[in-house]
Design a protein around this motif. Structure first.
Motif, PDB file in Angstrom:
ATOM      1  N   PRO A  64       0.828  -1.215   0.000  1.00 30.86           N
ATOM      2  CA  PRO A  64       0.000   0.000   0.000  1.00 30.86           C
ATOM      3  C   PRO A  64       0.866   1.270   0.000  1.00 30.86           C
ATOM      4  O   PRO A  64       1.854   1.331   0.717  1.00 30.86           O
ATOM      5  N   PHE A  65       0.497   2.216  -0.822  1.00 32.33           N
ATOM      6  CA  PHE A  65       1.110   3.544  -0.771  1.00 32.33           C
ATOM      7  C   PHE A  65       0.214   4.513  -1.512  1.00 32.33           C
ATOM      8  O   PHE A  65      -0.766   4.108  -2.132  1.00 32.33           O
ATOM      9  N   THR A  66       0.545   5.800  -1.417  1.00 31.28           N
ATOM     10  CA  THR A  66      -0.224   6.776  -2.180  1.00 31.28           C
ATOM     11  C   THR A  66       0.703   7.806  -2.788  1.00 31.28           C
ATOM     12  O   THR A  66       1.770   8.081  -2.242  1.00 31.28           O
ATOM     13  N   ASP A  67       0.273   8.346  -3.930  1.00 35.07           N
ATOM     14  CA  ASP A  67       1.071   9.423  -4.518  1.00 35.07           C
ATOM     15  C   ASP A  67       0.369  10.769  -4.327  1.00 35.07           C
ATOM     16  O   ASP A  67       0.741  11.761  -4.911  1.00 35.07           O
ATOM     17  N   THR A  86       4.174   1.774   2.406  1.00 35.30           N
ATOM     18  CA  THR A  86       5.452   2.417   2.208  1.00 35.30           C
ATOM     19  C   THR A  86       5.250   3.777   1.555  1.00 35.30           C
ATOM     20  O   THR A  86       4.124   4.250   1.420  1.00 35.30           O
ATOM     21  N   ILE A  87       6.344   4.396   1.175  1.00 36.01           N
ATOM     22  CA  ILE A  87       6.239   5.680   0.477  1.00 36.01           C
ATOM     23  C   ILE A  87       6.990   5.534  -0.830  1.00 36.01           C
ATOM     24  O   ILE A  87       8.137   5.079  -0.834  1.00 36.01           O
ATOM     25  N   ASN A  88       6.339   5.876  -1.893  1.00 36.71           N
ATOM     26  CA  ASN A  88       6.997   5.805  -3.195  1.00 36.71           C
ATOM     27  C   ASN A  88       7.442   7.215  -3.575  1.00 36.71           C
ATOM     28  O   ASN A  88       6.658   8.031  -4.056  1.00 36.71           O
ATOM     29  N   LEU A  89       8.728   7.484  -3.293  1.00 38.78           N
ATOM     30  CA  LEU A  89       9.198   8.868  -3.438  1.00 38.78           C
ATOM     31  C   LEU A  89       9.079   9.396  -4.863  1.00 38.78           C
ATOM     32  O   LEU A  89       8.688  10.540  -5.072  1.00 38.78           O
ATOM     33  N   SER A  90       9.411   8.535  -5.853  1.00 39.00           N
ATOM     34  CA  SER A  90       9.425   9.075  -7.217  1.00 39.00           C
ATOM     35  C   SER A  90       8.014   9.444  -7.666  1.00 39.00           C
ATOM     36  O   SER A  90       7.780  10.514  -8.228  1.00 39.00           O
TER      37      SER A  90
END
Lengths: 269, 787
Positions: free
Chosen positions: B154-157, B355-359
């Motif tokens: 799971p993550f969000t942009d 998590t965190i999807n930095l890009s």
């Protein structure tokens, strides 16, 4: 005597609860003192009618409310002859009653009426302030206390329902919106006689539903619906059920939206 | 492989059957032997049915697909019963028809997913189950349209929430559904409570030792910081750690605001605790375990971290006014301790935190920044325009704009940004100035001002200030001249069969029209053949039926005309009235009847389709599908309608395509033109609307509607963009209204809310968030609009 009694029933004796959210009372009073007609626009259930009741009480004038519909005829507004025991008697319509008695005539949801009906108010809504009664062959002059108020909901998307410019351009228009969170909470709390926390949650829910225009909900829950839900809860109905029957179901038939709304209720309570 | 005589007989029978199906000449006997291998584990009682399906696939579409089926069918039988298997095959065939062999074999290799849709594995929760409900909840929580997409973690942009496609770690369906919900809520709250936006200078103050942070000024603050930290400590788990710390802050806020979610979180954590059992890894005494335990124990004060300083940080996070800076502060504190870094990665049941999807996050934040700048400039521009800058004031504004460019000053809030515009461009003589701040707080501008403040706040969340460049570009827009070279451009169109029209264009800066400014070339749209119409009608068969019923109802709308001179029945009301009139010695009316008349709707509607380049692909397809369904529905009602498209490039190259003229029927030519709708160039809306208004003027109808189907705001290659384009479009729509045309817009542009209410009026546009729903919404909107 009978007509006096009839008239007195149009006065509002008990102070209706109304919480001002802006300068609407001041505006309405000034409009009244200058004999200007008033147009209230705003979404359903945001307090337009209640505001008029409050103003009628405040100004101590009788209030003649007409809920407009597409079969409303000029006679329904002005009056007609009726038969009584083989005799004919003239019966004033609400508009005539208001003009004669210096009352407030409130045409609710005026766009629902056919346009040829609404033109009857034109001579009353400008500086002439006259009401011609064709059947009687007379023209009534409105007294200083007479006030004409119409209301409508500009949010309806049907192109068939709109006011003619010639009608609109006679009115002082006050835009009603749903009150801000704090005011709305207070209103729900007092009207439904519920506690602070519950009304805060109901308002939170209401405001969440109003963000769903883009999800296909034409209008979010009105303050009125929130009050209804509050009343149900107050009478012992389970909070989820109360919100479902008082808020979700009246808003939409769409299964997916309903599920989403129920999810919102679950989140808030 | 050694096989007994029975097995041998069975194998031969299978081989024979397969040879009959495939003919060995075409596929070779070794393949048949392979296939027999595949089918060996299938029990006897099922083999006949399976072979029937093999024959069906090979006979109707492809031998290769049939082989792929056989390869997977023993696995599939673990999940599916025979009936379900049949559906599985039907689905594969339709995928083959729509997308080809490869996707179909792909599909066949995942029978367990089909099983999920049958609910065979009863405890598996799928994203599909929850996405619909949750997206509505998400809109309620964040005031944005949030999409859901599948992903392993799971993550969000910031715009889309990514969740596992399926989840089955817990014992039953409810618990698994709850997992997806809580995980989604966690992501939505990261958006709602702003986990990823913070002004850079605050971060620099917080981490003064990180010199890298001071470089690359334009990178979004938190993204940059987390990037640096994870590189420095060579651990991407730093991101997860930040997510975990933020969990305390956002869950606490959620719990305070939403009782229901509080309950959900409570039972979810109980499930978690049960699932990890006594040997759980959170018994440790390290800082992360302490935090984890505190979260899992529902923020029970008994479980506050024992470490005194850590406790202080965590307590700060529990406060209502805590921000992401407090979380970063906590992160900084934790990272000082080498032990913490050694205990990473996070153990325990924190999969839901994700998590965190930095890009991805960076892309979206930068996009957001651009959008906000544009919005800010446009709203501020509109405010200036509303205050009619003309004459000497305009010069002052230009001067102010120049001044601003020379001073690299930045404004800390929206009020000073406004002050910069309105005070610098202030007239000395007070009487003359209609630009002072008091004036803009006039009631009619209140909305705009509030919007501006809202946008300003959003900008400040990210940047901490309103950059002066935003203000100066506004002044540029409000005062700038056109680039004169653009005016020289006039490509000559030479095609004698086309019709040319010229139209004026509204220039808001001088408050006047530019006469004969745009040339509209009207032509028939390209035709294309194919079975698009039939396919669409088949694809939405159910909807076509519903539409037919609904629209037929509209047609049969009878109107009771009262007070007629003749008619079917006596109008009692009229009769009573006439009678009383008679009694009252008035002359009674002759109109005593009512007549049931089929309601003549008398509506003409012009569909104006945006054919700009941005509609390419899905959008174009969706628009065409909607048109097909809509035309079929409108034909039933009998309203007059025309379909036109527009696009073009520059003022001399506006193109207006006839797809269906008002006087044309729904002929094959028209259908071919609908199929032939393609995306082209730009969206110069003004001329197209003016031309449409002219078309509608020629049509006789009581109600005339102009329905624009669009995917974005007006924009052209030249100066036609921003407030200029919006104001011209607004004027064109205003002209249309003057001729009694009611404009309405259906859009799929997410930004619609920022400009459409100004163009069409708050109630006269609709935003369809999902282009895949366009076919459903367009006819529905048409119905609502005209009944």
């Amino acid at each position: 005597m009978e007509s006096d009694q009839r008239l007195s029933s149009f006065f509002i004796s008990k102070k209706p609860f109304y919480l001002p959210v802006g300068n609407e009372i001041e505006l309405a009073e000034i409009a009244y003192s200058h004999c200007l007609p008033l147009l209230l626009k705003g979404p359903t259930g945001c307090g337009k009618t209640r505001f008029m009741e409050y103003m009628a009480w405040r100004l101590k004038r009788p209030l003649f409310t007409v809920s407009c519909h597409d079969d409303l005829s000029t006679s329904d507004l002005v009056g007609r002859y009726l038969i009584k025991g083989g005799e004919t008697i003239w019966m004033d319509g609400p508009l005539t009653l208001a003009v004669k008695n210096g009352g407030i005539c409130y045409l609710d949801e005026v766009v629902e009426a056919r346009k040829d009906t609404t033109v009857v108010i034109h001579p009353l809504a400008d500086d002439r302030r006259k009401l011609p009664i064709e059947k009687l062959g007379i023209i009534l002059d409105a007294s200083k206390e007479f006030m004409l108020v119409i209301s409508y909901n500009p949010g309806y998307q049907s192109v068939l329902k709109d006011l003619k410019p010639s009608t609109r351009q006679r009115f002082i228009a006050i835009d009603f919106r749903y009150p801000d969170e704090e005011h709305e909470r207070k209103i729900v709390e007092i009207e439904a006689e519920i506690d602070h926390g519950l009304s805060a949650n109901l308002v939170k829910l209401g405001r969440m539903t109003r963000r769903l225009k883009e999800q296909g909900l034409q209008e979010g829950a009105s303050t009125r619906l929130l009050i209804h839900a509050g009343k149900l809860i107050k009478s012992g109905i389970d909070v989820n059920l109360a919100c479902e029957v008082a808020i979700c179901q009246p808003l939409t038939d769409d299964e997916e939206l309903l599920n989403g709304l129920k999810e919102m209720i679950k989140a808030v309570f | 492989m050694n096989v007994g005589p029975n097995e041998k007989r069975r194998e031969d029978a299978l081989k024979n059957a397969l040879i009959q199906i495939f003919y060995t000449d075409t596929i070779g006997s070794c393949h048949v032997e392979n296939a027999v291998e595949f089918l060996r584990p299938i029990p006897n009682e099922k083999i006949g049915q399976i072979l029937r399906l093999v024959r069906l696939i090979s006979g109707s579409v492809s031998d290769l697909l049939a082989f792929s089926f056989m390869e997977n069918c023993s696995k599939a039988l673990e999940y599916l019963d025979l009936d379900q298997m049949e559906e599985w095959v039907t689905k594969a065939l339709s995928i083959y028809e729509a997308q080809g062999l490869h996707p179909a074999t792909e599909f066949l290799s995942r029978p367990h997913e089909t099983a999920l849709s049958f609910g065979n594995s009863k405890r598996v929760a799928t994203l599909e189950d929850v996405a619909g409900k949750l997206s509505i909840l998400a809109s309620g929580l964040t005031e944005r349209t949030i999409r859901f997409e599948p992903s392993n973690t799971p993550f969000t942009d910031g715009e889309t929430v990514y969740l596992p496609r399926t989840f089955s770690r817990f014992r039953n369906l409810e618990e698994n559904l709850l997992f997806l919900k809580i995980s989604a809520i966690h992501k939505i709250s990261q958006i709602r409570f702003n986990s990823f936006l913070a002004p850079k200078d605050i971060l620099i103050k917080l981490f003064p030792e990180l010199d890298e942070l001071k470089s690359e000024v334009d990178r979004p603050g938190i993204v940059h910081l987390l990037n640096i930290l994870s590189e420095r400590f060579k651990k991407t788990d730093i991101l997860n750690l930040y997510s975990l710390i933020e969990t305390i802050r956002i869950e606490k806020r959620l719990e305070e605001d939403f009782n229901g979610l509080k309950r959900d979180l409570f039972s979810f954590k109980n499930n978690l605790l049960k699932s990890i059992g006594p040997e759980n890894s959170l018994m440790g005494n390290d800082a992360i375990s302490q935090i984890g335990r505190f979260i899992l124990m529902n923020y029970d004060p008994k479980f506050l971290p024992k470490d005194k300083s850590l406790r202080g940080y965590v307590k700060r996070l529990l406060k209502r006014n805590s921000t992401n800076i407090d979380s970063l502060n906590t992160l900084k504190f934790l990272l000082k301790n080498q032990n913490v870094i050694n205990t990473l990665p996070l153990k325990g049941p924190f999969f839901y935190v994700g998590t965190i999807n930095l890009s991805k996050l960076e892309i979206k934040i930068l996009e957001r920044r651009k959008k906000l700048e544009k919005k800010f400039v446009e709203i501020l521009g509109a405010l200036i325009v509303k205050n009619q800058c003309k004459g000497p004031l305009k010069k002052e504004l230009e001067k102010a704009s120049k001044d601003l460019k020379n001073t690299p000053s930045i404004t800390d809030d929206i009020d000073s940004a406004l002050a910069m515009v309105f005070q610098k461009g202030h007239c000395k003589d007070k009487k003359d100035s209609f630009l002072n701040c008091e004036h803009i707080i006039l009631h009619e501008n209140q909305d705009l001002l509030e919007k501006l403040k809202g946008v300003g706040r959003e900008i400040m969340e990210d940047l901490g200030k309103i950059p002066s460049s935003y203000v100066s570009s506004t002044l540029d827009l409000a005062t700038g001249y056109y680039d004169p070279t653009l005016l020289l451009d006039s490509k000559k169109e030479e095609a004698p069969s086309f019709l040319f029209f010229s139209y004026p264009e509204w220039d808001f800066r001088r408050g006047d029209y530019r006469e004969n400014w745009c040339t509209v070339k009207e032509m028939h749209s390209n035709r294309a053949s194919g079975n698009f119409i039939e396919t669409t009608l088949r694809k939405y068969k159910g909807q076509v039926e519903t539409l037919r019923r609904q629209f037929e109802l509209m047609r049969q709308d009878f109107m009771c005309e009262k007070r007629q001179k003749d008619g079917q029945e006596i109008d009692i009301d009229a009769y009573v009235e006439a009678y009383t009139d008679l009694k009252a010695r008035l002359s009674p009316t002759e109109r005593l009847y009512y007549r049931l008349k089929q309601d003549r709707r008398d509506i003409a509607v012009l569909f104006l389709v945006d054919m700009s380049a941005s509609t390419e692909g899905w959008v174009n397809q969706a628009i065409k599908e909607s048109l097909v369904l809509l035309t079929h529905a409108i034909e039933l009602v009998g309203d007059q309608y025309g379909i036109y498209g527009f696009s073009g490039m520059r003022r001399t190259g506006c193109q207006y395509f006839i797809i269906k003229d008002f006087n044309e029927g729904l002929t094959n030519t028209v259908k071919e033109r609908i199929i032939g709708i393609t995306s082209r160039d730009y969206t110069r809306m003004g001329p197209a609307i003016r031309h449409s208004t002219n078309k509608l003027k020629e049509v006789e109808a009581r109600i005339k509607i102009l329905l624009v189907l669009s995917d974005g705001k007006p924009e052209d290659y030249d100066e036609y963009k921003g407030p200029y384009a919006i104001e011209d479009t607004r004027m064109a729509l205003f002209e249309a209204r003057q001729y009694g045309v009611k404009p309405f817009c259906i859009t799929i542009d997410k930004e619609a809310r920022s400009y459409l209410p100004r163009l069409y009026g708050a109630a006269n546009y609709i935003f369809v968030p999902d282009v895949r729903l366009l076919h459903k919404r367009v006819p529905e909107i048409y119905r609502v609009l005209t009944t």
